[in-house]
Design a protein around this motif. Structure first.
Motif, PDB file in Angstrom:
ATOM      1  N   PHE A  91      -9.711  -4.515  -1.319  1.00  0.00           N
ATOM      2  CA  PHE A  91      -9.763  -4.983   0.068  1.00  0.00           C
ATOM      3  C   PHE A  91      -8.376  -5.457   0.457  1.00  0.00           C
ATOM      4  CE2 PHE A  91     -14.117  -5.169  -1.272  1.00  0.00           C
ATOM      5  CZ  PHE A  91     -14.765  -4.649  -0.174  1.00  0.00           C
ATOM      6  N   PRO A  92      -8.004  -5.211   1.690  1.00  0.00           N
ATOM      7  CA  PRO A  92      -8.818  -4.705   2.792  1.00  0.00           C
ATOM      8  C   PRO A  92      -9.018  -3.204   2.714  1.00  0.00           C
ATOM      9  CG  PRO A  92      -6.581  -4.965   3.553  1.00  0.00           C
ATOM     10  CD  PRO A  92      -6.624  -5.494   2.134  1.00  0.00           C
ATOM     11  N   MET A  93     -10.006  -2.777   3.474  1.00  0.00           N
ATOM     12  CA  MET A  93     -10.220  -1.364   3.749  1.00  0.00           C
ATOM     13  C   MET A  93      -9.901  -1.209   5.230  1.00  0.00           C
ATOM     14  SD  MET A  93     -13.816  -0.629   1.876  1.00  0.00           S
ATOM     15  CE  MET A  93     -13.984  -0.835   0.107  1.00  0.00           C
ATOM     16  N   VAL A  94      -8.985  -0.317   5.543  1.00  0.00           N
ATOM     17  CA  VAL A  94      -8.549  -0.152   6.930  1.00  0.00           C
ATOM     18  C   VAL A  94      -8.993   1.225   7.420  1.00  0.00           C
ATOM     19  CG1 VAL A  94      -6.597  -0.157   8.510  1.00  0.00           C
ATOM     20  CG2 VAL A  94      -6.552  -1.631   6.478  1.00  0.00           C
ATOM     21  N   PHE A  95      -9.711   1.218   8.532  1.00  0.00           N
ATOM     22  CA  PHE A  95     -10.184   2.447   9.161  1.00  0.00           C
ATOM     23  C   PHE A  95      -9.467   2.622  10.492  1.00  0.00           C
ATOM     24  CE2 PHE A  95     -13.541   1.057   6.388  1.00  0.00           C
ATOM     25  CZ  PHE A  95     -14.124   2.215   5.891  1.00  0.00           C
ATOM     26  N   GLY A 102      -6.749   3.526   3.930  1.00  0.00           N
ATOM     27  CA  GLY A 102      -6.329   2.830   2.727  1.00  0.00           C
ATOM     28  C   GLY A 102      -6.394   1.331   2.892  1.00  0.00           C
ATOM     29  N   GLY A 103      -5.464   0.663   2.210  1.00  0.00           N
ATOM     30  CA  GLY A 103      -5.413  -0.786   2.228  1.00  0.00           C
ATOM     31  C   GLY A 103      -4.183  -1.299   2.936  1.00  0.00           C
ATOM     32  N   LYS A 104      -3.772  -2.509   2.582  1.00  0.00           N
ATOM     33  CA  LYS A 104      -2.651  -3.166   3.246  1.00  0.00           C
ATOM     34  C   LYS A 104      -1.361  -2.377   3.123  1.00  0.00           C
ATOM     35  CE  LYS A 104      -0.297  -5.941   1.112  1.00  0.00           C
ATOM     36  NZ  LYS A 104       0.996  -6.241   0.499  1.00  0.00           N
ATOM     37  N   ASP A 105      -1.003  -1.961   1.929  1.00  0.00           N
ATOM     38  CA  ASP A 105       0.256  -1.231   1.745  1.00  0.00           C
ATOM     39  C   ASP A 105       0.263   0.085   2.520  1.00  0.00           C
ATOM     40  OD1 ASP A 105       1.224  -3.253   0.127  1.00  0.00           O
ATOM     41  OD2 ASP A 105       0.634  -2.249  -1.737  1.00  0.00           O
ATOM     42  N   ASP A 106      -0.866   0.763   2.537  1.00  0.00           N
ATOM     43  CA  ASP A 106      -0.977   2.021   3.274  1.00  0.00           C
ATOM     44  C   ASP A 106      -0.839   1.769   4.773  1.00  0.00           C
ATOM     45  OD1 ASP A 106      -1.866   3.720   0.859  1.00  0.00           O
ATOM     46  OD2 ASP A 106      -3.288   2.046   0.903  1.00  0.00           O
ATOM     47  N   LEU A 107      -1.472   0.703   5.239  1.00  0.00           N
ATOM     48  CA  LEU A 107      -1.362   0.329   6.642  1.00  0.00           C
ATOM     49  C   LEU A 107       0.081  -0.011   7.007  1.00  0.00           C
ATOM     50  CD1 LEU A 107      -2.575  -0.438   9.409  1.00  0.00           C
ATOM     51  CD2 LEU A 107      -2.924  -2.746   8.473  1.00  0.00           C
ATOM     52  N   LEU A 108       0.753  -0.781   6.166  1.00  0.00           N
ATOM     53  CA  LEU A 108       2.144  -1.140   6.445  1.00  0.00           C
ATOM     54  C   LEU A 108       3.029   0.101   6.566  1.00  0.00           C
ATOM     55  CD1 LEU A 108       2.650  -4.287   4.182  1.00  0.00           C
ATOM     56  CD2 LEU A 108       2.205  -4.202   6.644  1.00  0.00           C
ATOM     57  N   ARG A 109       2.806   1.080   5.704  1.00  0.00           N
ATOM     58  CA  ARG A 109       3.571   2.331   5.793  1.00  0.00           C
ATOM     59  C   ARG A 109       3.305   3.039   7.116  1.00  0.00           C
ATOM     60  NH1 ARG A 109       2.806   2.372   0.211  1.00  0.00           N
ATOM     61  NH2 ARG A 109       0.829   3.478   0.285  1.00  0.00           N
ATOM     62  N   LEU A 110       2.042   3.056   7.547  1.00  0.00           N
ATOM     63  CA  LEU A 110       1.701   3.695   8.818  1.00  0.00           C
ATOM     64  C   LEU A 110       2.342   2.974   9.994  1.00  0.00           C
ATOM     65  CD1 LEU A 110      -2.088   4.541   8.326  1.00  0.00           C
ATOM     66  CD2 LEU A 110      -0.154   6.120   8.277  1.00  0.00           C
ATOM     67  N   VAL A 111       2.343   1.636   9.953  1.00  0.00           N
ATOM     68  CA  VAL A 111       2.949   0.852  11.033  1.00  0.00           C
ATOM     69  C   VAL A 111       4.452   1.097  11.064  1.00  0.00           C
ATOM     70  CG1 VAL A 111       3.462  -1.495  11.822  1.00  0.00           C
ATOM     71  CG2 VAL A 111       1.144  -0.913  11.097  1.00  0.00           C
ATOM     72  N   GLU A 112       5.101   0.982   9.906  1.00  0.00           N
ATOM     73  CA  GLU A 112       6.560   1.105   9.843  1.00  0.00           C
ATOM     74  C   GLU A 112       7.045   2.494  10.234  1.00  0.00           C
ATOM     75  OE1 GLU A 112       7.493  -0.160   5.860  1.00  0.00           O
ATOM     76  OE2 GLU A 112       6.919  -2.237   6.299  1.00  0.00           O
ATOM     77  N   SER A 113       6.288   3.518   9.892  1.00  0.00           N
ATOM     78  CA  SER A 113       6.713   4.886  10.203  1.00  0.00           C
ATOM     79  C   SER A 113       6.381   5.302  11.634  1.00  0.00           C
ATOM     80  CB  SER A 113       6.042   5.872   9.237  1.00  0.00           C
ATOM     81  OG  SER A 113       4.648   5.970   9.520  1.00  0.00           O
TER      82      SER A 113
END
Length: 122
Positions: A91-95, A102-113
């Motif tokens: 957790f978290p699970m991000v939809f 994915g989770g937090k790290d995956d979300l951060l990559r999506l935000v930053e890119s």
């Protein structure tokens, strides 16, 4: 890529209903929320990664829905149903638009890119 799941024919008939319905309500709640909110974060109390994911979304100006199920000391069995359903171990699970990203790290990559904004069509 399908995950390995025990075939229903390998479950004794006496337990099939129990397996099929164990904590089904939490899965249905998350499914409904993921389908009705552009961004959904599913987390648990006391988890810093959940807070960081929500802060990242707030910082990017992305509205989101947050569902919280228990904490480190409670509701782990119910949360386990979500892990089994998604195959995502943490957790978290991000939809985003109903898709698990994915989770937090995956979300951060999506935000930053900038990919998150593209996914949302903004």
């Amino acid at each position: 890529m399908p995950r390995q799941v025990l075939d229903e024919s390998r479950l004794h008939p006496a337990i099939r209903d129990r397996v099929a319905n164990l904590n089904a309500d939490i899965v249905h709640n998350v499914q409904a929320a993921a389908n009705s909110n552009p961004v959904l974060v599913v987390g648990m109390g006391g988890n810093p990664a959940c807070r960081q994911a929500r802060r990242a979304l707030d910082g990017a100006g992305v509205p989101h829905q947050y569902l919280e199920y228990g904490n480190y000391f409670g509701q782990w069995r119910r949360r386990n149903a979500l892990k089994m359903w998604t195959g995502w171990p943490t957790f978290p699970m991000v939809f985003v638009k109903g898709t698990l990203v994915g989770g937090k790290d995956d979300l951060l990559r999506l935000v930053e890119s900038g990919e998150l904004k593209r996914l949302l069509g903004a």
